[in-house]
Design a protein around this motif. Structure first.
Motif, PDB file in Angstrom:
ATOM      1  N   VAL A  18       0.864  -1.262   0.010  1.00 16.33           N
ATOM      2  CA  VAL A  18       0.025   0.067  -0.080  1.00 16.33           C
ATOM      3  C   VAL A  18       0.662   1.262   0.000  1.00 16.33           C
ATOM      4  O   VAL A  18       1.840   1.413   0.855  1.00 16.33           O
ATOM      5  CB  VAL A  18      -0.769  -0.216   1.176  1.00 16.33           C
ATOM      6  CG1 VAL A  18      -1.699   1.325   1.442  1.00 16.33           C
ATOM      7  CG2 VAL A  18      -2.042  -1.270   1.069  1.00 16.33           C
ATOM      8  N   THR A  19       0.636   2.059  -1.130  1.00 19.25           N
ATOM      9  CA  THR A  19       1.609   3.334  -1.216  1.00 19.25           C
ATOM     10  C   THR A  19       0.639   4.661  -1.234  1.00 19.25           C
ATOM     11  O   THR A  19      -0.325   4.716  -1.856  1.00 19.25           O
ATOM     12  CB  THR A  19       2.375   3.188  -2.492  1.00 19.25           C
ATOM     13  OG1 THR A  19       2.829   1.839  -2.370  1.00 19.25           O
ATOM     14  CG2 THR A  19       3.410   4.340  -2.608  1.00 19.25           C
ATOM     15  N   CYS A  20       1.227   5.673  -0.474  1.00 15.22           N
ATOM     16  CA  CYS A  20       0.634   7.013  -0.422  1.00 15.22           C
ATOM     17  C   CYS A  20       1.806   7.997  -1.065  1.00 15.22           C
ATOM     18  O   CYS A  20       2.713   7.818  -0.733  1.00 15.22           O
ATOM     19  CB  CYS A  20       0.145   7.199   0.790  1.00 15.22           C
ATOM     20  SG  CYS A  20      -0.444   9.024   0.865  1.00 15.22           S
ATOM     21  N   GLU A 155       5.536   3.755   1.350  1.00 14.13           N
ATOM     22  CA  GLU A 155       4.980   2.325   0.993  1.00 14.13           C
ATOM     23  C   GLU A 155       5.143   1.437   2.168  1.00 14.13           C
ATOM     24  O   GLU A 155       6.231   1.413   2.937  1.00 14.13           O
ATOM     25  CB  GLU A 155       5.940   1.899  -0.189  1.00 14.13           C
ATOM     26  CG  GLU A 155       5.139   0.308  -0.593  1.00 14.13           C
ATOM     27  CD  GLU A 155       6.154  -0.404  -1.494  1.00 14.13           C
ATOM     28  OE1 GLU A 155       5.872  -1.505  -1.568  1.00 14.13           O
ATOM     29  OE2 GLU A 155       6.903   0.418  -2.338  1.00 14.13           O
ATOM     30  N   CYS A 159       1.529  -5.156   3.274  1.00 11.60           N
ATOM     31  CA  CYS A 159       0.051  -5.268   3.298  1.00 11.60           C
ATOM     32  C   CYS A 159      -0.333  -4.393   1.931  1.00 11.60           C
ATOM     33  O   CYS A 159       0.223  -3.511   1.411  1.00 11.60           O
ATOM     34  CB  CYS A 159      -0.555  -4.254   4.443  1.00 11.60           C
ATOM     35  SG  CYS A 159      -2.467  -4.210   4.229  1.00 11.60           S
ATOM     36  N   VAL A 160      -1.180  -5.263   1.118  1.00 10.01           N
ATOM     37  CA  VAL A 160      -1.962  -4.680  -0.015  1.00 10.01           C
ATOM     38  C   VAL A 160      -3.437  -4.366   0.073  1.00 10.01           C
ATOM     39  O   VAL A 160      -3.980  -4.034  -0.852  1.00 10.01           O
ATOM     40  CB  VAL A 160      -1.904  -5.871  -1.310  1.00 10.01           C
ATOM     41  CG1 VAL A 160      -0.388  -6.174  -1.208  1.00 10.01           C
ATOM     42  CG2 VAL A 160      -2.744  -7.213  -0.615  1.00 10.01           C
ATOM     43  N   PRO A 162      -5.389  -1.097   1.647  1.00 13.46           N
ATOM     44  CA  PRO A 162      -5.357   0.074   2.462  1.00 13.46           C
ATOM     45  C   PRO A 162      -6.065   0.032   3.603  1.00 13.46           C
ATOM     46  O   PRO A 162      -5.586   0.743   4.691  1.00 13.46           O
ATOM     47  CB  PRO A 162      -6.082   1.077   1.596  1.00 13.46           C
ATOM     48  CG  PRO A 162      -5.666   0.613   0.088  1.00 13.46           C
ATOM     49  CD  PRO A 162      -5.750  -0.984   0.314  1.00 13.46           C
ATOM     50  N   TRP A 166      -4.048   1.491   6.809  1.00 14.35           N
ATOM     51  CA  TRP A 166      -4.113   3.014   6.593  1.00 14.35           C
ATOM     52  C   TRP A 166      -3.670   3.807   7.902  1.00 14.35           C
ATOM     53  O   TRP A 166      -2.994   4.744   7.825  1.00 14.35           O
ATOM     54  CB  TRP A 166      -5.376   3.716   5.736  1.00 14.35           C
ATOM     55  CG  TRP A 166      -5.452   4.989   5.713  1.00 14.35           C
ATOM     56  CD1 TRP A 166      -6.080   6.198   6.347  1.00 14.35           C
ATOM     57  CD2 TRP A 166      -4.286   5.965   4.815  1.00 14.35           C
ATOM     58  NE1 TRP A 166      -5.543   7.573   5.970  1.00 14.35           N
ATOM     59  CE2 TRP A 166      -4.692   7.145   5.088  1.00 14.35           C
ATOM     60  CE3 TRP A 166      -3.118   5.437   4.076  1.00 14.35           C
ATOM     61  CZ2 TRP A 166      -3.988   8.212   4.524  1.00 14.35           C
ATOM     62  CZ3 TRP A 166      -2.519   6.422   3.363  1.00 14.35           C
ATOM     63  CH2 TRP A 166      -3.052   7.807   3.495  1.00 14.35           C
ATOM     64  N   PHE A 188      -7.584   4.959  -3.882  1.00 15.06           N
ATOM     65  CA  PHE A 188      -7.860   3.643  -3.151  1.00 15.06           C
ATOM     66  C   PHE A 188      -9.623   4.116  -2.693  1.00 15.06           C
ATOM     67  O   PHE A 188     -10.273   2.970  -2.732  1.00 15.06           O
ATOM     68  CB  PHE A 188      -7.296   3.769  -1.924  1.00 15.06           C
ATOM     69  CG  PHE A 188      -6.046   3.352  -2.015  1.00 15.06           C
ATOM     70  CD1 PHE A 188      -5.262   2.728  -2.686  1.00 15.06           C
ATOM     71  CD2 PHE A 188      -5.061   4.011  -1.028  1.00 15.06           C
ATOM     72  CE1 PHE A 188      -3.889   2.512  -3.219  1.00 15.06           C
ATOM     73  CE2 PHE A 188      -3.611   3.759  -1.252  1.00 15.06           C
ATOM     74  CZ  PHE A 188      -3.063   2.994  -2.179  1.00 15.06           C
ATOM     75  N   PHE A 196      -6.211  -3.059  -3.334  1.00 12.99           N
ATOM     76  CA  PHE A 196      -5.234  -2.496  -3.853  1.00 12.99           C
ATOM     77  C   PHE A 196      -4.974  -3.479  -5.157  1.00 12.99           C
ATOM     78  O   PHE A 196      -4.757  -4.590  -4.886  1.00 12.99           O
ATOM     79  CB  PHE A 196      -4.413  -2.163  -3.018  1.00 12.99           C
ATOM     80  CG  PHE A 196      -2.997  -1.578  -3.297  1.00 12.99           C
ATOM     81  CD1 PHE A 196      -3.008  -0.388  -4.091  1.00 12.99           C
ATOM     82  CD2 PHE A 196      -1.884  -2.287  -3.282  1.00 12.99           C
ATOM     83  CE1 PHE A 196      -1.817   0.337  -4.357  1.00 12.99           C
ATOM     84  CE2 PHE A 196      -0.542  -1.830  -4.084  1.00 12.99           C
ATOM     85  CZ  PHE A 196      -0.583  -0.424  -4.356  1.00 12.99           C
ATOM     86  N   ASP A 203      -1.480   2.137  -9.330  1.00 10.40           N
ATOM     87  CA  ASP A 203      -2.172   2.922  -8.391  1.00 10.40           C
ATOM     88  C   ASP A 203      -1.041   4.048  -7.875  1.00 10.40           C
ATOM     89  O   ASP A 203      -1.565   5.039  -7.779  1.00 10.40           O
ATOM     90  CB  ASP A 203      -2.345   2.215  -7.274  1.00 10.40           C
ATOM     91  CG  ASP A 203      -3.877   1.412  -7.666  1.00 10.40           C
ATOM     92  OD1 ASP A 203      -4.588   1.611  -8.309  1.00 10.40           O
ATOM     93  OD2 ASP A 203      -4.218   0.589  -6.772  1.00 10.40           O
ATOM     94  N   THR A 204       0.250   3.661  -7.799  1.00 12.83           N
ATOM     95  CA  THR A 204       1.285   4.511  -7.259  1.00 12.83           C
ATOM     96  C   THR A 204       1.280   5.743  -8.383  1.00 12.83           C
ATOM     97  O   THR A 204       1.628   6.772  -8.111  1.00 12.83           O
ATOM     98  CB  THR A 204       2.630   3.800  -6.997  1.00 12.83           C
ATOM     99  OG1 THR A 204       2.160   2.953  -5.936  1.00 12.83           O
ATOM    100  CG2 THR A 204       3.517   4.779  -6.713  1.00 12.83           C
TER     101      THR A 204
END
Length: 226
Positions: A18-20, A155, A159-160, A162, A166, A188, A196, A203-204
């Motif tokens: 999971v990436t923000c 990242e 985990c995949v 969110p 999160w 997301f 995800f 997504d990134t």
């Protein structure tokens, strides 16, 4: 990001957690580089270890030969140093695809259908840091050879989904970003149950594209960044 076992072709696949991706404002009274240096210092004080550098870039193409009255569509071709053998093609308001790096050569051959928008190339370069299960990238966004903003990518590798992590990601980001922590990325929120896609970094890259377009608009309106 973590490496999967090699497949039958001998290639080792990359899987993204999971990436923000978010924009960080320049600290008042500081330059872009000075603000980046402050972020590096905060990460190192937390115990993060520098692990090389990264680069994300984006070329913009405009469709030609549209039917009368139809607006031109934009195609964004993006590269990420985390997946050096691939590139992403994201259509404006439409689908996206993942291809190998020969796609750049294909775009040259398709110049009668897609014209390169000169002066629209964007690059984001910076340093990678590792802290426990987090991979952090602090980058400077460059347009027309000038620094236009600062990006931070975080990242959470294990985990995949969110919704499952999160709050943890947000708490970690707050430890070095303070009040500049973003809300859950829209990429997301738009997915069923917040799922995800871990197989690639679409997504990134979508988040980077949103950031680049936001900074482009600021550039057009004449906002200056030191």
């Amino acid at each position: 990001m973590y490496l999967k076992p090699k497949d039958k072709t001998g290639e080792r696949k990359v899987s993204m957690g999971v990436t923000c991706v978010c924009q960080i404002p320049v600290t008042e009274g500081k330059s872009v580089q000075q603000t980046v240096d402050l972020l590096h210092k905060k990460l190192e004080q937390l115990g993060a270890v520098k692990q090389g550098s990264f680069c994300v870039d984006c070329e913009t193409y405009q469709s030609t030969g549209n039917a009368a009255g139809q607006p031109s569509k934009l195609l964004y071709v993006m590269h990420n140093s985390e997946v050096p053998l691939s590139c992403m093609a994201l259509f404006e308001g439409g689908p996206c695809l993942t291809a190998d790096t020969n796609f750049d050569v294909l775009m040259v051959k398709l110049k009668s259908h897609f014209q390169n928008a000169k002066g629209h190339k964007v690059e984001c370069r910076g340093s990678r840091y590792r802290y426990c299960d987090f991979l952090i990238k602090v980058g400077t966004v460059i347009m027309s050879s000038s620094a236009r903003g600062i990006s931070v990518e975080v990242e959470y590798c294990p985990c995949v989904v969110p919704g499952d992590c999160w709050n943890l990601v947000r708490e970690f980001m707050q430890s070095f970003l303070g009040n500049n922590v973003p809300e859950l990325p829209t990429v997301f929120a738009a997915k069923p149950e917040g799922l995800f896609a871990p197989a690639d970094c679409v997504d990134t890259m979508t988040q980077y594209l949103e950031l680049f377009n936001k900074l482009r608009k600021l550039q057009i309106t004449g906002s200056n960044v030191r």
